[in-house]
Design a protein around this motif. Structure first.
Motif, PDB file in Angstrom:
ATOM      1  N   LEU A   1      26.497  -0.270 -27.780  1.00  0.00           N
ATOM      2  CA  LEU A   1      26.570  -1.519 -28.689  1.00  0.00           C
ATOM      3  C   LEU A   1      27.598  -1.315 -29.855  1.00  0.00           C
ATOM      4  N   LYS A   2      28.539  -2.143 -30.224  1.00  0.00           N
ATOM      5  CA  LYS A   2      29.094  -2.230 -31.464  1.00  0.00           C
ATOM      6  C   LYS A   2      28.074  -2.905 -32.447  1.00  0.00           C
ATOM      7  N   PHE A   3      27.671  -2.787 -33.453  1.00  0.00           N
ATOM      8  CA  PHE A   3      26.610  -3.129 -34.242  1.00  0.00           C
ATOM      9  C   PHE A   3      27.303  -4.433 -35.252  1.00  0.00           C
ATOM     10  N   ASP A   4      29.087  -4.156 -35.338  1.00  0.00           N
ATOM     11  CA  ASP A   4      29.639  -4.873 -36.090  1.00  0.00           C
ATOM     12  C   ASP A   4      29.727  -6.370 -35.676  1.00  0.00           C
ATOM     13  N   TYR A   5      29.710  -6.477 -34.479  1.00  0.00           N
ATOM     14  CA  TYR A   5      29.808  -7.688 -33.772  1.00  0.00           C
ATOM     15  C   TYR A   5      28.575  -8.231 -33.086  1.00  0.00           C
ATOM     16  N   LEU A   6      27.348  -7.355 -33.137  1.00  0.00           N
ATOM     17  CA  LEU A   6      26.220  -7.817 -32.631  1.00  0.00           C
ATOM     18  C   LEU A   6      25.663  -8.862 -33.342  1.00  0.00           C
ATOM     19  N   ASP A   7      25.798  -9.063 -34.610  1.00  0.00           N
ATOM     20  CA  ASP A   7      25.101 -10.095 -35.485  1.00  0.00           C
ATOM     21  C   ASP A   7      25.632 -11.531 -34.842  1.00  0.00           C
ATOM     22  N   ALA A   8      26.910 -11.474 -34.869  1.00  0.00           N
ATOM     23  CA  ALA A   8      27.351 -12.878 -34.346  1.00  0.00           C
ATOM     24  C   ALA A   8      26.816 -13.397 -32.974  1.00  0.00           C
ATOM     25  N   ILE A   9      26.408 -12.295 -32.124  1.00  0.00           N
ATOM     26  CA  ILE A   9      26.094 -12.683 -30.723  1.00  0.00           C
ATOM     27  C   ILE A   9      24.762 -12.986 -30.753  1.00  0.00           C
ATOM     28  N   ILE A  10      23.777 -12.415 -31.459  1.00  0.00           N
ATOM     29  CA  ILE A  10      22.356 -12.713 -31.636  1.00  0.00           C
ATOM     30  C   ILE A  10      22.250 -14.044 -32.633  1.00  0.00           C
ATOM     31  N   GLU A  11      22.914 -14.086 -33.555  1.00  0.00           N
ATOM     32  CA  GLU A  11      22.705 -15.522 -34.247  1.00  0.00           C
ATOM     33  C   GLU A  11      23.201 -16.791 -33.712  1.00  0.00           C
ATOM     34  N   ARG A  12      24.197 -16.568 -32.559  1.00  0.00           N
ATOM     35  CA  ARG A  12      24.730 -17.612 -32.067  1.00  0.00           C
ATOM     36  C   ARG A  12      23.773 -18.008 -30.660  1.00  0.00           C
ATOM     37  N   SER A  13      23.338 -16.928 -29.853  1.00  0.00           N
ATOM     38  CA  SER A  13      22.412 -17.070 -28.987  1.00  0.00           C
ATOM     39  C   SER A  13      21.060 -17.302 -29.027  1.00  0.00           C
ATOM     40  N   LEU A  14      20.491 -16.692 -30.078  1.00  0.00           N
ATOM     41  CA  LEU A  14      19.079 -16.983 -30.396  1.00  0.00           C
ATOM     42  C   LEU A  14      18.784 -18.082 -31.610  1.00  0.00           C
ATOM     43  N   GLU A  15      19.442 -18.025 -32.696  1.00  0.00           N
ATOM     44  CA  GLU A  15      19.209 -19.032 -33.905  1.00  0.00           C
ATOM     45  C   GLU A  15      19.963 -20.283 -33.409  1.00  0.00           C
ATOM     46  N   ASP A  16      20.932 -20.223 -33.042  1.00  0.00           N
ATOM     47  CA  ASP A  16      21.987 -21.570 -32.874  1.00  0.00           C
ATOM     48  C   ASP A  16      21.616 -22.253 -31.412  1.00  0.00           C
ATOM     49  N   SER A  17      21.465 -21.514 -30.218  1.00  0.00           N
ATOM     50  CA  SER A  17      21.265 -22.062 -29.100  1.00  0.00           C
ATOM     51  C   SER A  17      19.791 -22.292 -28.796  1.00  0.00           C
ATOM     52  N   LEU A  18      19.003 -21.130 -28.947  1.00  0.00           N
ATOM     53  CA  LEU A  18      17.368 -21.361 -28.783  1.00  0.00           C
ATOM     54  C   LEU A  18      16.897 -21.993 -29.992  1.00  0.00           C
ATOM     55  N   ARG A  19      17.248 -21.943 -31.204  1.00  0.00           N
ATOM     56  CA  ARG A  19      16.649 -22.458 -32.299  1.00  0.00           C
ATOM     57  C   ARG A  19      15.322 -21.815 -32.556  1.00  0.00           C
ATOM     58  N   VAL A  20      14.978 -20.454 -32.391  1.00  0.00           N
ATOM     59  CA  VAL A  20      14.032 -19.678 -32.609  1.00  0.00           C
ATOM     60  C   VAL A  20      14.094 -19.048 -34.269  1.00  0.00           C
ATOM     61  N   ASN A  21      12.728 -19.076 -34.772  1.00  0.00           N
ATOM     62  CA  ASN A  21      12.840 -18.233 -35.942  1.00  0.00           C
ATOM     63  C   ASN A  21      12.536 -16.732 -35.752  1.00  0.00           C
ATOM     64  N   LEU A  22      13.227 -16.128 -35.852  1.00  0.00           N
ATOM     65  CA  LEU A  22      13.342 -14.623 -35.609  1.00  0.00           C
ATOM     66  C   LEU A  22      12.333 -13.909 -36.451  1.00  0.00           C
ATOM     67  N   LEU A  23      11.707 -14.431 -37.360  1.00  0.00           N
ATOM     68  CA  LEU A  23      10.592 -13.957 -38.284  1.00  0.00           C
ATOM     69  C   LEU A  23       9.267 -13.983 -37.608  1.00  0.00           C
ATOM     70  N   ASP A  24       9.029 -15.078 -36.689  1.00  0.00           N
ATOM     71  CA  ASP A  24       7.965 -15.251 -35.835  1.00  0.00           C
ATOM     72  C   ASP A  24       7.951 -14.853 -34.502  1.00  0.00           C
ATOM     73  N   THR A  25       9.048 -14.529 -34.037  1.00  0.00           N
ATOM     74  CA  THR A  25       9.329 -14.491 -32.471  1.00  0.00           C
ATOM     75  C   THR A  25       9.417 -12.938 -32.011  1.00  0.00           C
ATOM     76  N   PRO A  26       8.561 -12.362 -31.060  1.00  0.00           N
ATOM     77  CA  PRO A  26       8.749 -11.237 -30.529  1.00  0.00           C
ATOM     78  C   PRO A  26       9.904 -11.456 -29.580  1.00  0.00           C
ATOM     79  N   ILE A  27      10.708 -10.188 -29.417  1.00  0.00           N
ATOM     80  CA  ILE A  27      11.821 -10.010 -28.597  1.00  0.00           C
ATOM     81  C   ILE A  27      11.657  -9.005 -27.590  1.00  0.00           C
ATOM     82  N   LEU A  28      12.319  -9.468 -26.362  1.00  0.00           N
ATOM     83  CA  LEU A  28      12.316  -8.387 -25.296  1.00  0.00           C
ATOM     84  C   LEU A  28      13.682  -8.084 -25.059  1.00  0.00           C
TER      85      LEU A  28
END
Length: 189
Positions: free
Chosen positions: A84-111
């Motif tokens: 993984l390139k961590f430079d671009y991982l932020d954008a993927i995580i924010e788009r898929s989890l925060e924008d699409s699923l609308r989860v609060n990552l502070l409260d959500t366990p991740i597999l």
């Protein structure tokens, strides 16, 4: 702390072609987007500073990547070795989890699924990154071949994973990948 059927965790599966995200216990992912990002260089965003400039200049998602933009380069979030390139991982995580699923990552366990070729250093770096950057409460990293074996009701199997860029044969024994026996070929698709 986080166990049992009452906990809703998020599953994030980043493949070489597409990234899938969804809730545990569901049959299908809720968010599917390409594992590539567009980086726009120059233009009107040049006057912005620091993190805002980097965030504005990274384009994620099939519809956004489909629009023509001046000076946009398409990059994979994996390097040539499959790490993984961590430079671009932020954008993927924010788009898929925060924008699409609308989860609060502070409260959500991740597999988080990972490729069989990831080594211990990559796992440590990914774990540190997720806990420090997003402050998630719990993280479980699991190799793709193990999940494939479990999905068929087996704890031991020989898993052939033909991906977008590579084909990997991995033996799984009692829920563990036998990495010394792993065979990888750079032929996929």
């Amino acid at each position: 702390m986080y166990c049992g059927d009452d906990v809703s965790s998020v599953v994030l599966d980043i493949g070489s072609y597409q990234t899938r995200a969804g809730y545990s216990g569901e049959d299908c992912p809720r968010s599917i987007l390409p594992s590539t990002v567009g980086v726009v260089k120059g233009g009107e965003d040049e006057a912005m500073d620091g993190a805002d400039e980097k965030k504005k200049n990274i384009v994620v998602g099939a519809s956004e990547l489909g629009h023509r933009r001046e000076n946009m380069e398409i990059h994979s979030i994996f390097d040539d070795d499959g790490m993984l390139k961590f430079d671009y991982l932020d954008a993927i995580i924010e788009r898929s989890l925060e924008d699409s699923l609308r989860v609060n990552l502070l409260d959500t366990p991740i597999l988080f699924t990972e490729s069989a070729v990831h080594n211990k250093e990559m796992r440590m770096k990914l774990t540190e990154y997720m806990f420090e950057k997003y402050k998630i409460p719990a993280l479980f990293l699991v190799k793709d071949p193990v999940l494939s074996a479990f999905s068929c009701g087996r704890s031991s199997a020989l898993v052939l994973d033909i991906g977008h860029k590579a084909s990997i044969v991995t033996p799984v024994n009692d829920g563990y990948c036998l990495l010394k026996c792993l065979i990888k070929h750079d032929i996929g698709g």
